[in-house]
Design a protein around this motif. Structure first.
Motif, PDB file in Angstrom:
ATOM      1  N   VAL A  76      17.998 -43.405  37.573  1.00  0.00           N
ATOM      2  CA  VAL A  76      19.051 -43.283  38.591  1.00  0.00           C
ATOM      3  C   VAL A  76      18.493 -42.824  39.935  1.00  0.00           C
ATOM      4  N   ALA A  77      17.295 -42.235  39.944  1.00  0.00           N
ATOM      5  CA  ALA A  77      16.698 -41.750  41.193  1.00  0.00           C
ATOM      6  C   ALA A  77      15.757 -42.767  41.838  1.00  0.00           C
ATOM      7  N   VAL A  78      15.371 -43.810  41.122  1.00  0.00           N
ATOM      8  CA  VAL A  78      14.427 -44.797  41.653  1.00  0.00           C
ATOM      9  C   VAL A  78      14.908 -45.418  42.971  1.00  0.00           C
ATOM     10  N   PRO A  79      16.203 -45.764  43.126  1.00  0.00           N
ATOM     11  CA  PRO A  79      16.632 -46.316  44.407  1.00  0.00           C
ATOM     12  C   PRO A  79      16.394 -45.373  45.596  1.00  0.00           C
ATOM     13  N   ARG A  80      16.345 -44.080  45.353  1.00  0.00           N
ATOM     14  CA  ARG A  80      16.082 -43.129  46.438  1.00  0.00           C
ATOM     15  C   ARG A  80      14.657 -43.241  46.976  1.00  0.00           C
ATOM     16  N   LEU A  81      13.786 -43.862  46.212  1.00  0.00           N
ATOM     17  CA  LEU A  81      12.401 -44.042  46.655  1.00  0.00           C
ATOM     18  C   LEU A  81      12.231 -45.254  47.574  1.00  0.00           C
ATOM     19  N   THR A  82      13.260 -46.058  47.716  1.00  0.00           N
ATOM     20  CA  THR A  82      13.171 -47.276  48.529  1.00  0.00           C
ATOM     21  C   THR A  82      12.804 -46.976  49.973  1.00  0.00           C
ATOM     22  N   SER A  83      13.432 -45.991  50.576  1.00  0.00           N
ATOM     23  CA  SER A  83      13.120 -45.652  51.973  1.00  0.00           C
ATOM     24  C   SER A  83      11.676 -45.198  52.119  1.00  0.00           C
ATOM     25  N   LEU A  84      11.211 -44.412  51.165  1.00  0.00           N
ATOM     26  CA  LEU A  84       9.818 -43.967  51.189  1.00  0.00           C
ATOM     27  C   LEU A  84       8.883 -45.159  51.035  1.00  0.00           C
ATOM     28  N   ARG A  85       9.187 -46.057  50.107  1.00  0.00           N
ATOM     29  CA  ARG A  85       8.355 -47.256  49.911  1.00  0.00           C
ATOM     30  C   ARG A  85       8.276 -48.068  51.192  1.00  0.00           C
ATOM     31  N   ARG A  86       9.406 -48.281  51.828  1.00  0.00           N
ATOM     32  CA  ARG A  86       9.419 -49.069  53.077  1.00  0.00           C
ATOM     33  C   ARG A  86       8.633 -48.370  54.183  1.00  0.00           C
ATOM     34  N   ARG A 113       3.521 -48.650  57.418  1.00  0.00           N
ATOM     35  CA  ARG A 113       2.455 -47.896  58.053  1.00  0.00           C
ATOM     36  C   ARG A 113       1.071 -48.058  57.439  1.00  0.00           C
ATOM     37  N   ILE A 114       1.024 -48.543  56.213  1.00  0.00           N
ATOM     38  CA  ILE A 114      -0.264 -48.658  55.518  1.00  0.00           C
ATOM     39  C   ILE A 114      -0.566 -50.129  55.250  1.00  0.00           C
ATOM     40  N   GLU A 115      -1.832 -50.475  55.376  1.00  0.00           N
ATOM     41  CA  GLU A 115      -2.299 -51.824  55.066  1.00  0.00           C
ATOM     42  C   GLU A 115      -3.538 -51.709  54.195  1.00  0.00           C
ATOM     43  N   ILE A 116      -3.969 -52.827  53.682  1.00  0.00           N
ATOM     44  CA  ILE A 116      -5.186 -52.870  52.871  1.00  0.00           C
ATOM     45  C   ILE A 116      -6.224 -53.631  53.683  1.00  0.00           C
ATOM     46  N   GLU A 139     -10.617 -58.694  56.900  1.00  0.00           N
ATOM     47  CA  GLU A 139      -9.206 -59.045  56.960  1.00  0.00           C
ATOM     48  C   GLU A 139      -8.387 -57.821  56.595  1.00  0.00           C
ATOM     49  N   THR A 140      -7.145 -57.830  57.047  1.00  0.00           N
ATOM     50  CA  THR A 140      -6.194 -56.810  56.609  1.00  0.00           C
ATOM     51  C   THR A 140      -5.023 -57.517  55.945  1.00  0.00           C
ATOM     52  N   MET A 141      -4.492 -56.855  54.944  1.00  0.00           N
ATOM     53  CA  MET A 141      -3.360 -57.405  54.193  1.00  0.00           C
ATOM     54  C   MET A 141      -2.242 -56.368  54.184  1.00  0.00           C
ATOM     55  N   PRO A 142      -1.014 -56.829  54.190  1.00  0.00           N
ATOM     56  CA  PRO A 142       0.090 -55.864  54.140  1.00  0.00           C
ATOM     57  C   PRO A 142       0.153 -55.181  52.782  1.00  0.00           C
ATOM     58  N   LEU A 143       0.582 -53.950  52.797  1.00  0.00           N
ATOM     59  CA  LEU A 143       0.821 -53.218  51.553  1.00  0.00           C
ATOM     60  C   LEU A 143       2.188 -53.629  51.038  1.00  0.00           C
ATOM     61  N   ASP A 144       2.237 -54.069  49.791  1.00  0.00           N
ATOM     62  CA  ASP A 144       3.502 -54.453  49.170  1.00  0.00           C
ATOM     63  C   ASP A 144       3.644 -53.694  47.863  1.00  0.00           C
ATOM     64  N   LEU A 145       4.516 -52.699  47.877  1.00  0.00           N
ATOM     65  CA  LEU A 145       4.739 -51.871  46.698  1.00  0.00           C
ATOM     66  C   LEU A 145       5.970 -52.298  45.916  1.00  0.00           C
ATOM     67  N   SER A 146       6.654 -53.308  46.403  1.00  0.00           N
ATOM     68  CA  SER A 146       7.960 -53.672  45.831  1.00  0.00           C
ATOM     69  C   SER A 146       7.893 -54.164  44.389  1.00  0.00           C
ATOM     70  N   THR A 147       6.801 -54.802  44.003  1.00  0.00           N
ATOM     71  CA  THR A 147       6.725 -55.341  42.647  1.00  0.00           C
ATOM     72  C   THR A 147       5.737 -54.600  41.758  1.00  0.00           C
ATOM     73  N   ALA A 148       4.952 -53.703  42.331  1.00  0.00           N
ATOM     74  CA  ALA A 148       3.969 -52.966  41.545  1.00  0.00           C
ATOM     75  C   ALA A 148       4.640 -51.802  40.832  1.00  0.00           C
ATOM     76  N   THR A 149       4.248 -51.592  39.597  1.00  0.00           N
ATOM     77  CA  THR A 149       4.822 -50.492  38.820  1.00  0.00           C
ATOM     78  C   THR A 149       3.922 -49.269  38.792  1.00  0.00           C
ATOM     79  N   ASP A 150       2.646 -49.468  39.166  1.00  0.00           N
ATOM     80  CA  ASP A 150       1.707 -48.353  39.197  1.00  0.00           C
ATOM     81  C   ASP A 150       0.554 -48.708  40.125  1.00  0.00           C
ATOM     82  N   LEU A 151      -0.288 -47.708  40.394  1.00  0.00           N
ATOM     83  CA  LEU A 151      -1.402 -47.901  41.324  1.00  0.00           C
ATOM     84  C   LEU A 151      -2.364 -48.965  40.819  1.00  0.00           C
TER      85      LEU A 151
END
Length: 132
Positions: free
Chosen positions: A55-65, A70-73, A84-96
């Motif tokens: 129930v708290a996972v949606p609260r992490l959306t703002s932090l993820r965005r 601000r961070i790239e790879i 090259e630089t690539m955008p950081l996309d955390l939306s589909t990753a479940t862990d580091l």
């Protein structure tokens, strides 16, 4: 708005449901502020995601965005030159690990740096426009 004010506002949103993760929240705050450490920010995000009740996972959306904005790879040569630089996309990753593995697979499958860079290093970094 400064990084510290922004991150404080985001962390306040998750502090209550993730109160048992106070150390990780403070680590994330430190990693995003005085001496920024983007890799630690990403690591802390995944620790919080793993600890969050569903129930708290949606609260992490703002932090993820905020992190994704601000961070790239960066893919670099041994010399430190950025390939090259690539955008950081955390939306589909479940862990580091899955986040890093996806980026490594992208480099291995979609890029050919062998001629110009026998070894390629990947690192998280703050985007130049947001590093200050």
């Amino acid at each position: 708005m400064s990084h510290i004010i922004e991150i404080d506002q985001l962390l306040i949103e998750i502090a209550s449901p993730l109160s048992k993760e106070a150390d990780t929240i403070l680590d994330l705050r430190a990693a995003a502020s005085a001496q920024p450490h983007p890799g630690r920010c990403v690591m802390c995000y995944f620790k919080l995601l793993a600890a969050a009740p569903s129930v708290a996972v949606p609260r992490l959306t703002s932090l993820r965005r905020w992190l994704e904005a601000r961070i790239e790879i960066a893919a670099t040569r041994d010399s430190g030159d950025v390939l090259e630089t690539m955008p950081l996309d955390l939306s589909t990753a479940t862990d580091l690990e899955s986040c890093c593995q996806r980026t490594i697979n992208t480099i291995l499958e979609d890029r050919d740096y062998r001629a110009g860079a026998p070894a390629v290093a990947l690192q998280f970094r703050f985007r130049p426009a947001t590093a200050a």
